[in-house]
Design a protein around this motif. Structure first.
Motif, PDB file in Angstrom:
ATOM      1  N   ALA A 204       0.822  -1.209   0.000  1.00  0.00           N
ATOM      2  CA  ALA A 204       0.000   0.000   0.000  1.00  0.00           C
ATOM      3  C   ALA A 204       0.858   1.262   0.000  1.00  0.00           C
ATOM      4  CB  ALA A 204      -0.932  -0.003   1.210  1.00  0.00           C
ATOM      5  N   ALA A 205       2.075   1.146   0.560  1.00  0.00           N
ATOM      6  CA  ALA A 205       2.982   2.295   0.620  1.00  0.00           C
ATOM      7  C   ALA A 205       3.861   2.404  -0.632  1.00  0.00           C
ATOM      8  CB  ALA A 205       3.863   2.199   1.863  1.00  0.00           C
ATOM      9  N   GLY A 206       3.654   1.493  -1.592  1.00  0.00           N
ATOM     10  CA  GLY A 206       4.419   1.549  -2.834  1.00  0.00           C
ATOM     11  C   GLY A 206       5.779   0.886  -2.765  1.00  0.00           C
ATOM     12  N   VAL A 207       5.987   0.042  -1.745  1.00  0.00           N
ATOM     13  CA  VAL A 207       7.259  -0.669  -1.589  1.00  0.00           C
ATOM     14  C   VAL A 207       7.099  -2.111  -2.063  1.00  0.00           C
ATOM     15  CG1 VAL A 207       8.985  -1.487   0.072  1.00  0.00           C
ATOM     16  CG2 VAL A 207       7.916   0.753   0.379  1.00  0.00           C
ATOM     17  N   ALA A 208       8.052  -2.619  -2.833  1.00  0.00           N
ATOM     18  CA  ALA A 208       8.038  -4.030  -3.230  1.00  0.00           C
ATOM     19  C   ALA A 208       8.324  -4.872  -1.988  1.00  0.00           C
ATOM     20  CB  ALA A 208       9.081  -4.289  -4.300  1.00  0.00           C
ATOM     21  N   PRO A 209       7.382  -5.720  -1.563  1.00  0.00           N
ATOM     22  CA  PRO A 209       7.610  -6.487  -0.332  1.00  0.00           C
ATOM     23  C   PRO A 209       8.755  -7.506  -0.436  1.00  0.00           C
ATOM     24  CG  PRO A 209       5.270  -6.281  -0.757  1.00  0.00           C
ATOM     25  CD  PRO A 209       5.974  -5.808  -2.000  1.00  0.00           C
ATOM     26  N   ILE A 210       8.677  -8.462  -1.394  1.00  0.00           N
ATOM     27  CA  ILE A 210       9.667  -9.545  -1.467  1.00  0.00           C
ATOM     28  C   ILE A 210      10.301  -9.574  -2.857  1.00  0.00           C
ATOM     29  CG2 ILE A 210      10.085 -12.021  -1.225  1.00  0.00           C
ATOM     30  CD1 ILE A 210       7.584 -12.201   0.511  1.00  0.00           C
ATOM     31  N   ALA A 211      11.617  -9.454  -2.919  1.00  0.00           N
ATOM     32  CA  ALA A 211      12.336  -9.534  -4.194  1.00  0.00           C
ATOM     33  C   ALA A 211      12.464 -10.987  -4.614  1.00  0.00           C
ATOM     34  CB  ALA A 211      13.723  -8.897  -4.065  1.00  0.00           C
ATOM     35  N   GLN A 212      11.929 -11.322  -5.782  1.00  0.00           N
ATOM     36  CA  GLN A 212      12.024 -12.675  -6.347  1.00  0.00           C
ATOM     37  C   GLN A 212      12.275 -12.539  -7.840  1.00  0.00           C
ATOM     38  OE1 GLN A 212      10.978 -15.204  -2.929  1.00  0.00           O
ATOM     39  NE2 GLN A 212      11.611 -15.819  -4.973  1.00  0.00           N
ATOM     40  N   GLY A 213      13.034 -13.480  -8.420  1.00  0.00           N
ATOM     41  CA  GLY A 213      13.277 -13.486  -9.857  1.00  0.00           C
ATOM     42  C   GLY A 213      13.226 -14.893 -10.402  1.00  0.00           C
ATOM     43  N   ALA A 214      12.253 -15.174 -11.288  1.00  0.00           N
ATOM     44  CA  ALA A 214      12.042 -16.530 -11.785  1.00  0.00           C
ATOM     45  C   ALA A 214      12.720 -16.814 -13.121  1.00  0.00           C
ATOM     46  CB  ALA A 214      10.545 -16.801 -11.929  1.00  0.00           C
ATOM     47  N   ASN A 215      13.018 -15.765 -13.893  1.00  0.00           N
ATOM     48  CA  ASN A 215      13.527 -15.966 -15.250  1.00  0.00           C
ATOM     49  C   ASN A 215      14.933 -16.569 -15.219  1.00  0.00           C
ATOM     50  OD1 ASN A 215      13.580 -15.873 -18.058  1.00  0.00           O
ATOM     51  ND2 ASN A 215      14.414 -13.792 -18.092  1.00  0.00           N
ATOM     52  N   ASN A 216      15.095 -17.733 -15.840  1.00  0.00           N
ATOM     53  CA  ASN A 216      16.380 -18.454 -15.858  1.00  0.00           C
ATOM     54  C   ASN A 216      16.844 -18.852 -14.466  1.00  0.00           C
ATOM     55  OD1 ASN A 216      16.375 -17.903 -18.574  1.00  0.00           O
ATOM     56  ND2 ASN A 216      17.866 -16.243 -18.448  1.00  0.00           N
ATOM     57  N   SER A 217      16.012 -18.711 -13.464  1.00  0.00           N
ATOM     58  CA  SER A 217      16.448 -18.975 -12.091  1.00  0.00           C
ATOM     59  C   SER A 217      15.282 -19.441 -11.226  1.00  0.00           C
ATOM     60  CB  SER A 217      17.098 -17.727 -11.486  1.00  0.00           C
ATOM     61  OG  SER A 217      16.392 -16.547 -11.821  1.00  0.00           O
ATOM     62  N   SER A 218      14.552 -20.418 -11.744  1.00  0.00           N
ATOM     63  CA  SER A 218      13.373 -20.894 -11.021  1.00  0.00           C
ATOM     64  C   SER A 218      13.731 -21.613  -9.722  1.00  0.00           C
ATOM     65  CB  SER A 218      12.546 -21.833 -11.907  1.00  0.00           C
ATOM     66  OG  SER A 218      13.299 -22.982 -12.258  1.00  0.00           O
ATOM     67  N   PHE A 219      15.031 -21.903  -9.524  1.00  0.00           N
ATOM     68  CA  PHE A 219      15.498 -22.552  -8.303  1.00  0.00           C
ATOM     69  C   PHE A 219      15.454 -21.623  -7.089  1.00  0.00           C
ATOM     70  CE2 PHE A 219      18.950 -20.809 -10.829  1.00  0.00           C
ATOM     71  CZ  PHE A 219      19.528 -19.919  -9.935  1.00  0.00           C
ATOM     72  N   SER A 220      15.227 -20.310  -7.304  1.00  0.00           N
ATOM     73  CA  SER A 220      15.421 -19.317  -6.236  1.00  0.00           C
ATOM     74  C   SER A 220      14.206 -19.183  -5.325  1.00  0.00           C
ATOM     75  CB  SER A 220      15.777 -17.966  -6.851  1.00  0.00           C
ATOM     76  OG  SER A 220      14.773 -17.539  -7.772  1.00  0.00           O
ATOM     77  N   VAL A 221      13.761 -20.296  -4.749  1.00  0.00           N
ATOM     78  CA  VAL A 221      12.604 -20.315  -3.842  1.00  0.00           C
ATOM     79  C   VAL A 221      12.989 -20.929  -2.496  1.00  0.00           C
ATOM     80  CG1 VAL A 221      10.795 -20.307  -5.605  1.00  0.00           C
ATOM     81  CG2 VAL A 221      11.841 -22.477  -4.949  1.00  0.00           C
ATOM     82  N   TRP A 222      14.183 -20.605  -2.035  1.00  0.00           N
ATOM     83  CA  TRP A 222      14.730 -21.268  -0.848  1.00  0.00           C
ATOM     84  C   TRP A 222      13.846 -21.108   0.384  1.00  0.00           C
ATOM     85  CZ3 TRP A 222      17.859 -18.052  -3.987  1.00  0.00           C
ATOM     86  CH2 TRP A 222      18.746 -18.742  -4.826  1.00  0.00           C
ATOM     87  N   ALA A 223      13.376 -19.902   0.650  1.00  0.00           N
ATOM     88  CA  ALA A 223      12.560 -19.678   1.850  1.00  0.00           C
ATOM     89  C   ALA A 223      11.268 -20.480   1.803  1.00  0.00           C
ATOM     90  CB  ALA A 223      12.250 -18.188   2.002  1.00  0.00           C
ATOM     91  N   PHE A 224      10.764 -20.735   0.594  1.00  0.00           N
ATOM     92  CA  PHE A 224       9.521 -21.485   0.445  1.00  0.00           C
ATOM     93  C   PHE A 224       9.756 -22.983   0.614  1.00  0.00           C
ATOM     94  CE2 PHE A 224       8.965 -17.392  -1.396  1.00  0.00           C
ATOM     95  CZ  PHE A 224       7.710 -17.018  -0.937  1.00  0.00           C
ATOM     96  N   LEU A 225      10.978 -23.440   0.309  1.00  0.00           N
ATOM     97  CA  LEU A 225      11.323 -24.833   0.586  1.00  0.00           C
ATOM     98  C   LEU A 225      11.354 -25.085   2.089  1.00  0.00           C
ATOM     99  CD1 LEU A 225      14.134 -25.350  -2.086  1.00  0.00           C
ATOM    100  CD2 LEU A 225      11.817 -26.299  -2.148  1.00  0.00           C
ATOM    101  N   THR A 226      11.827 -24.088   2.854  1.00  0.00           N
ATOM    102  CA  THR A 226      11.792 -24.224   4.312  1.00  0.00           C
ATOM    103  C   THR A 226      10.357 -24.284   4.806  1.00  0.00           C
ATOM    104  OG1 THR A 226      13.845 -22.940   4.459  1.00  0.00           O
ATOM    105  CG2 THR A 226      12.626 -23.254   6.497  1.00  0.00           C
ATOM    106  N   MET A 227       9.490 -23.484   4.197  1.00  0.00           N
ATOM    107  CA  MET A 227       8.070 -23.530   4.566  1.00  0.00           C
ATOM    108  C   MET A 227       7.491 -24.923   4.330  1.00  0.00           C
ATOM    109  SD  MET A 227       6.609 -19.898   3.118  1.00  0.00           S
ATOM    110  CE  MET A 227       7.657 -18.433   3.115  1.00  0.00           C
TER     111      MET A 227
END
Length: 449
Positions: A204-227
């Motif tokens: 709501a304040a215009g800030v990107a909450p969580i930085a994620q990048g899927a392009n060519n790097s779909s492996f980058s979901v480490w925090a969600f693997l812990t979940m």
């Protein structure tokens, strides 16, 4: 980590499909090329800057340039070569997909390098086929085994054979920008409900909450693997792999439904499917995002940026409807170092391998890891200057919180490459809105035979 064509921004589903096709085409092309040169194994790799070109043994890694991409390993090799000029190591490497393919072919052709990094799923196949050396005799010398916590070795054992040793510790979670959170009066979350509330307020304040990048790097979901571990993955996965249970179960589905809630709350950037992991990191270090899904390997880089002084580290949210232990922080051995079984037939090479392993896991070797912002994998107690290295110190503090435990392994490291890839795509599919939670769990299950 292979390349893929730029997808149409309006089609996140197409992005993932094209990326998967591209990865398979690249691996197939790499396999054809490598098969033709398998008997001349060294010719298919890059020799990392600064290593000995005429080494007695080779150390093959998952990076084409260890000096910049894995400075800890590069420095360890340099120090070893200085101490043992008669046992010099040639450090070489390729990107992950190509490296894995090369090791597969080398195992089949009997041309494995002396020491190499490899995903554990492939290592398990290799040890069954008699390709790997039992490291128990090396661990028995100079009390080396006593330097490890049992959990650091247990995952790389098959029967009585200790086929692997931890390369580095894998500590993952969320980095967070304390200055951004303070500015918007957002406390560091503890629970999933608190994370949702933080996301909504930041969005709501215009800030990107969580930085994620899927392009060519779909492996980058480490925090969600812990979940995933907070929904009982560790107690379920062996039954899932054996067919006694399914990835498509009510508990995992509930997690994916939570991920969908995060997406609908605006947790992820609008360009998530077109930006890479590296670009996601850059958005965080440029002060454009409040959280970053990453791991300890980014600590030194973040420290040198403008946001370094304001960065903390968080293991991720607990869930009121989770399964089993909720106080979990991912602090596990990364994919292992393994040794070719053929080394035992050459006394000089065996002596060099033994000397390098003893050095790598000595206090001096582990200090080199720590000096490069990598946690020790032994019981070595690091002395970290929390003023100069506040980001790394924050990671270490979170990884050793009183009352918190770690899973034995990261979820993607105990399954096949196909299943791991499907797990990554399942999370990004729900995060990007191209998959429903129901479709996500079904897609992963389809890869399990």
């Amino acid at each position: 980590m292979a390349t893929s064509p730029q997808p149409a921004p309006s089609s996140p589903s197409s992005s993932r499909q094209r990326s998967g096709i591209s990865r398979r085409l690249l691996i197939a092309a790499t396999a054809s090329t490598l098969l033709a040169t398998a008997t001349a194994c060294g010719s298919a790799v890059n020799t990392a800057d600064g290593s000995s070109s005429d080494g007695l043994i080779s150390l093959s890694m998952q990076n084409p340039d260890s000096k910049t991409q894995d400075p800890a390993t590069w420095q360890l090799v340099q120090e070893f070569n200085k101490k043992h000029p008669d046992m010099k190591i040639k450090l070489e490497g390729q990107p992950v997909d190509q490296h894995e393919q090369r090791m597969t072919i080398a195992a089949q052709s009997g041309t494995l390098p002396e020491i190499f990094w490899v995903y554990d799923s492939l290592a398990k196949t290799m040890v069954k086929n008699g390709n790997l050396l039992d490291l128990n005799p090396i661990l028995a010398e100079n009390g080396l085994k006593s330097k490890f916590a049992p959990s650091m070795l247990a995952g790389f054992k098959q029967g009585d054979v200790q086929y692997g040793l931890p390369y580095q510790a894998l500590v993952t979670g969320f980095y967070y920008n304390k200055a951004i959170l303070d500015e918007h009066k957002v406390a560091v979350p503890e629970t999933f409900d608190e994370l949702i509330a933080a996301v909504k307020k930041l969005k709501a304040a215009g800030v990107a909450p969580i930085a994620q990048g899927a392009n060519n790097s779909s492996f980058s979901v480490w925090a969600f693997l812990t979940m995933l571990d907070r929904f009982g993955y560790e107690s379920k996965y062996q039954d899932i792999l054996s067919g006694k249970a399914s990835y498509d179960n009510a508990d995992f589905l509930r997690l994916y439904q939570h991920v969908e809630k995060l997406a609908k709350a605006g947790a992820f950037p609008s360009n998530m499917n077109t930006q890479t992991y590296a670009q996601a990191v850059a958005s965080y270090t440029d002060g454009k995002a409040a959280f970053l899904d990453a791991g300890v390997w980014e600590a030194a880089k973040i420290q040198k940026t403008a946001v370094g002084k304001d960065t903390g580290f968080w293991a991720g949210p607990t869930f009121s409807d989770g399964v089993g232990e909720q106080k979990l922080v991912m602090n596990v051995p990364s994919a292992p170092f393994v040794v070719s079984a053929k080394v035992k037939k050459d006394k000089k090479k065996y002596a060099a391998v033994k000397a390098f392993i003893q050095f790598y896991y000595s206090d001096a070797g582990q200090k080199i890891l720590v000096d490069n912002a990598q946690p020790p994998v032994t019981t070595y107690k690091p002395d970290v200057d929390a003023t100069k290295n506040s980001v790394f110190a924050a990671v270490l503090a979170e990884a050793s919180k009183s009352g918190w435990k770690s899973p034995k392994a990261q979820p993607d490291l105990v399954v096949s490459a196909a299943t791991a890839s499907a797990m990554y795509d399942s999370f990004y599919g729900v995060m990007g809105g191209s998959l429903s939670p129901e479709e996500a769990v079904k897609n992963v299950q389809k890869t399990i035979k």
